[in-house]
Motif scaffolding. Structure first.
Motif, PDB file in Angstrom:
ATOM      1  N   PRO A  68       0.816  -1.214   0.000  1.00 47.27           N
ATOM      2  CA  PRO A  68       0.000   0.000   0.000  1.00 47.27           C
ATOM      3  C   PRO A  68       0.851   1.266   0.000  1.00 47.27           C
ATOM      4  N   HIS A 121      -4.889   8.957  -1.826  1.00 47.97           N
ATOM      5  CA  HIS A 121      -5.424   7.629  -2.105  1.00 47.97           C
ATOM      6  C   HIS A 121      -4.544   6.938  -3.131  1.00 47.97           C
ATOM      7  N   ARG A 144      -4.117   4.026  -6.400  1.00 50.22           N
ATOM      8  CA  ARG A 144      -4.740   3.380  -7.553  1.00 50.22           C
ATOM      9  C   ARG A 144      -3.747   2.385  -8.128  1.00 50.22           C
ATOM     10  N   THR A 165       1.276   0.490  -8.501  1.00 51.32           N
ATOM     11  CA  THR A 165       0.365   1.235  -7.625  1.00 51.32           C
ATOM     12  C   THR A 165       0.888   2.658  -7.464  1.00 51.32           C
ATOM     13  N   CYS A 187      -0.430   7.172  -6.930  1.00 51.25           N
ATOM     14  CA  CYS A 187      -1.378   7.994  -6.169  1.00 51.25           C
ATOM     15  C   CYS A 187      -2.416   8.657  -7.071  1.00 51.25           C
ATOM     16  N   CYS A 188      -3.537   9.020  -6.430  1.00 49.73           N
ATOM     17  CA  CYS A 188      -4.723   9.499  -7.133  1.00 49.73           C
ATOM     18  C   CYS A 188      -4.624  10.982  -7.492  1.00 49.73           C
ATOM     19  N   SER A 239      -9.210   1.254  -7.880  1.00 49.28           N
ATOM     20  CA  SER A 239      -8.928   1.813  -6.566  1.00 49.28           C
ATOM     21  C   SER A 239      -8.150   0.799  -5.750  1.00 49.28           C
ATOM     22  N   GLN A 253      -7.809   1.388  -2.497  1.00 50.04           N
ATOM     23  CA  GLN A 253      -8.250   1.659  -1.128  1.00 50.04           C
ATOM     24  C   GLN A 253      -9.022   0.461  -0.594  1.00 50.04           C
ATOM     25  N   GLU A 313     -12.894  -0.460  -1.368  1.00 51.31           N
ATOM     26  CA  GLU A 313     -13.382   0.142  -2.613  1.00 51.31           C
ATOM     27  C   GLU A 313     -13.184  -0.851  -3.750  1.00 51.31           C
TER      28      GLU A 313
END
Ligand SMILES: [Zn+2]
Ligand SMILES: [Zn+2]
Ligand SMILES: [Zn+2]
Length: 89
Positions: free
Chosen positions: A21, A35, A37, A45, A47-48, A70, A72, A75
């Motif tokens: 994460p 967040h 993605r 991975t 960031c949003c 997503s 998260q 989600e």
């Protein structure tokens, strides 16, 4: 919910989940994110768009990888950048 026409979301058969994460690009430069993605083409991975560096959309533009999920917890949705299309799964 009506879905805009998108040829990419239909091709997603299994969802790629984050290896860990964190936004890889933010970790490299010591930045923070809001967040996360996960790119559904290469699995990275990032960031949003609410994050200062918006690495996921930069990656989508630079690489041509259209669809992110997503990352998260809880989600369950996909988003296609070029078509501005959402899908839940
Ligand atoms: Zn699309
Ligand atoms: Zn980032
Ligand atoms: Zn990618």
């Amino acid at each position: 919910m009506t879905m805009p026409a998108c040829p990419h979301l239909d091709t997603i058969t299994s969802i790629k989940h984050p290896q860990r994460p964190a936004c890889y690009a933010c970790v490299e430069i010591g930045a923070s994110w809001v967040h996360l993605r996960t790119c559904q083409q290469c699995g990275i991975t990032l960031c949003c768009d609410s994050s200062p560096n918006q690495h996921a959309s930069k990656h989508a533009r630079a690489s041509g990888h259209p669809v992110i999920a997503s990352a998260q917890p809880g989600e369950r949705w996909l988003y296609c950048y070029p078509d501005d299309a959402f899908a839940e799964y």
